[in-house]
Structures are given as C-alpha cells and as structure tokens.
Scaffold this active site. Structure first.
Site, PDB file in Angstrom:
ATOM      1  N   ARG A 170      -8.945  -7.622   2.518  1.00  0.00           N
ATOM      2  CA  ARG A 170      -8.393  -7.512   3.881  1.00  0.00           C
ATOM      3  C   ARG A 170      -9.297  -8.329   4.782  1.00  0.00           C
ATOM      4  NH1 ARG A 170      -6.389  -2.138   7.037  1.00  0.00           N
ATOM      5  NH2 ARG A 170      -4.712  -2.591   5.575  1.00  0.00           N
ATOM      6  N   GLN A 203       1.881  -3.691   1.863  1.00  0.00           N
ATOM      7  CA  GLN A 203       2.693  -2.782   2.674  1.00  0.00           C
ATOM      8  C   GLN A 203       4.173  -3.125   2.499  1.00  0.00           C
ATOM      9  OE1 GLN A 203       1.386  -0.196   5.009  1.00  0.00           O
ATOM     10  NE2 GLN A 203       3.488   0.420   4.572  1.00  0.00           N
ATOM     11  N   CYS A 215       4.354   1.602   9.224  1.00  0.00           N
ATOM     12  CA  CYS A 215       3.321   1.424   8.196  1.00  0.00           C
ATOM     13  C   CYS A 215       2.086   2.281   8.471  1.00  0.00           C
ATOM     14  CB  CYS A 215       2.952  -0.045   8.070  1.00  0.00           C
ATOM     15  SG  CYS A 215       2.159  -0.759   9.528  1.00  0.00           S
ATOM     16  N   ARG A 234       2.438   3.149  -1.102  1.00  0.00           N
ATOM     17  CA  ARG A 234       1.376   2.147  -1.214  1.00  0.00           C
ATOM     18  C   ARG A 234       0.714   2.274  -2.589  1.00  0.00           C
ATOM     19  NH1 ARG A 234      -0.984   0.002   3.325  1.00  0.00           N
ATOM     20  NH2 ARG A 234      -1.935  -1.384   1.787  1.00  0.00           N
TER      21      ARG A 234
HETATM   22  N1   CP Z   1      -0.861   0.567   6.737  1.00  0.00           N
HETATM   23  C1   CP Z   1      -2.146   0.269   6.466  1.00  0.00           C
HETATM   24  O1   CP Z   1      -2.470  -0.826   6.000  1.00  0.00           O
HETATM   25  O2   CP Z   1      -3.016   1.284   6.697  1.00  0.00           O
HETATM   26  P1   CP Z   1      -4.594   1.146   6.737  1.00  0.00           P
HETATM   27  O3   CP Z   1      -4.930   0.190   7.857  1.00  0.00           O
HETATM   28  O4   CP Z   1      -5.091   2.544   6.988  1.00  0.00           O
HETATM   29  O5   CP Z   1      -5.076   0.610   5.429  1.00  0.00           O
END
Ligand code: CP
Length: 330
Positions: free
Chosen positions: A126, A156, A288, A316
C-alpha cells in the site's frame, strides 16, 4: 468461463492443484491487469475456497512460504485480511508498516525490492503513487500485489465484485451507481465494469471527476464485454435503476487538510434513505470502509437490512486468499 481451470479445494492438500494456472507468478497492480476470464478465475476460486472453509476444510498449500506486506498508509481491513489469508494458506506474513515500512529509511526502491525478494515469495504494498508500485513490480521477480494506491484499489475491487455476485447474481446484468469522489475506488469500479460487463454510473461533484486517462482506458477495455461506463455529475441519474449503490469517503488518505472544503463541495451527494429509494427495488448499499457516518452516508443506510458493508469487508479475506493462492503457484 471455459478456459479457466478451477481447483477442487475440497480435495486440495498441496499447491499442485493450483500449479500452472494463468495467474501463477503474476502481478496485480490494477484490475485491468486481468482478462475477464482471469477475473472470473479469481472470483470463482474465492467462492470455492470460502465454501470449503465454511465446511471445515483446512489446507495449508503454502506452508514455508512468506508474504511481505508493506503499508505506507494506515490500514485495518487490508492488513488483517491479508495476514489471515496468508495464515489460512500456511504462509507466514511479515508486516512492515509506518516507521518500520520497508521504504522508510531512504533506500532505493531497487535495493529494497531486490533484498525483500530474497526473503519473501510475494510483495503486497500500500503506497501513494501508482508509479512507485510499478517500480517495485519492475524490480521484483516475484508477484507484486497492489494493496491500495492513490489510483487504484484492486483487492477491494475483487472483494466488492464477489459481494455483488453473492447478493445480486450475474454481474453483466447489473447497474452499479458510485456517487462521491472520483478517487481510486471510482477508477476500480470502472475497471470492474469493463471486465464484467456491469453498467457503471459514476456521479461526482464538479472538480472531483475520475482521471480522464483511466476512464478512457476503461472504456477501451469495455469493448470486450460491452459494459456501459457513464461518468458525470448527475446524482439522480446514477441512482435510477441501480442494483448496487456505493459511496466512499469524501476525504481520502492524504486529503485531510481539505476536509471542510470537501464537505461543502460534496453537499447533495450523501447517500441517505431518500437516495436509496431512488435505486432499483432490492438494491444493496456498499462502502469499502472506513466510513464517515453522517458525511457521505447516514447511519440509517449503513445499518439497514440492504447494507452489505460487513459482507464486503469479510470478502477482502476470501478474495485476497484466492488471489494469493493463484499468484503464488509455481
Ligand atoms: N477498505 C480498506 O482498504 O480498509 P483499510 O484502509 O482499513 O485497509
């Protein structure tokens, strides 16, 4: 799909059943990295694994493998779902987040990536710019998975498509309305529509449209499925006859300083009971998460019987477990 081979997870006790699948060794940087058939393979693998797990089938096909999870932005769902997915596959998850992120000490992306790949079997990351993710993928000789960038959130997207299929059936017959910010989720739904044939209508306030280049790429990809991809500012037209209504935070990670300005700009785009009443009979609501209750969506909608938000979050785990299963195969 006729040209995909789905392993029989009720009999699987090794990685052999996954060997040779078309996603083995592949990256997932955005949904358009997949063909419609490959997307179907991921989703149908998730369905099969989810059902097998519910029946008590426990296998550890990737015992001895490791996945590296790099988080340069906060996360709850993504981190936990990937860690648990790895655990259920028998693999070990190494999480590197915040000040301990793999990239927090100024080392080059090449050096970091080519060291990490000596330790782990896939990199899940990420980060902010899609270009950084692409640089990691360029240097890595192992699969790289996008766990959210400023441009896309494909994991997602996989979970959401799985959730929609579970609740509403054949994706190619459905209309999805996404109202709010033209952000990474808007881009991801356009990609999902292009690959599945689902009608996508994105309605944003002026000034918050999705990226024009990404919209054009999605429209080009939609030629293979015939998906209608609409992008405008028309809240009511988006909701009309929608089978699925989705919104997302108006203040994504990195935009916090613009919060008050964004609240004003997004006025009129909130999903409340009156907005849901404009959608098709039996429409579901999705988000999400994390949600800002009272901003982009009301409590009444979040907690309604038609809200699928917790199924979506759970998926997820199932979608990412399927993805990791497929890319980790030899
Ligand atoms: N929807 C999502 O990616 O949640 P987080 O930011 O908690 O990982």
């Amino acid at each position: 799909m006729s040209d995909t081979v789905l392993p029989d997870w009720s009999k699987l006790d090794s990685a052999a059943a996954l060997a040779g699948n078309p996603l083995a060794g592949r990256d997932l940087l955005r949904l358009l990295d997949l063909s419609p058939q490959e997307l179907h393979l991921v989703l149908s693998t998730a369905v099969a694994q989810k059902a097998a797990w519910a029946q008590g089938v426990v296998t550890a096909p990737y015992a001895g493998k490791a996945v590296g999870i790099i988080l340069e932005k906060p996360s709850m769902r993504t981190r936990v779902s990937f860690e648990v997915a790895a655990s259920r596959l028998g693999a070990h998850a190494v999480v590197m987040s915040d000040s301990n992120s793999a990239f927090s000490r100024g080392e080059t992306v090449k050096d970091t990536t080519q060291v990490l790949e000596r330790f782990v079997d896939t990199i899940i990351i990420r980060t902010f710019a899609q270009s950084k993710l692409e640089e990691v993928a360029h240097w890595a000789r192992i699969p790289v998975i996008n766990a959210l960038t400023d441009s896309f959130h494909p994991c997602q997207g996989l979970a959401d498509l799985l959730t929609i299929a579970e609740h509403k059936g054949d994706l190619s017959t459905l209309k999805l309305a996404y109202v709010g910010d033209g952000n990474n989720m808007a881009h991801t739904y356009l990609e999902g529509g292009a690959l599945t044939g689902m009608h996508i209508h994105i309605a944003t306030p002026p000034g918050f449209e999705p990226d024009e280049t990404i919209v054009a790429e999605c429209r080009a990809a939609a030629a293979q499925t015939g998906a209608l991809l609409e992008v405008d500012h028309d809240f009511a037209a988006a909701l009309a006859n929608a089978d699925v209504v989705i919104t997302d935070t108006w203040t994504s990670m990195g935009s916090e300083a613009e919060h008050d300005e964004r609240l004003a700009a997004f006025a009129g785009y909130q999903i409340d009971a009156a907005a849901m009443a404009q959608a098709a009979a039996g429409a579901i609501f999705m988000h999400c998460l994390p949600a800002h209750r009272g901003e982009e969506v009301t409590d009444e909608v979040m907690d309604a019987p038609f809200s699928a938000i917790y199924d979506e979050a759970e998926n997820r785990l199932h979608a990412q477990k399927a993805l990791v299963s497929l890319v980790l195969a030899q």
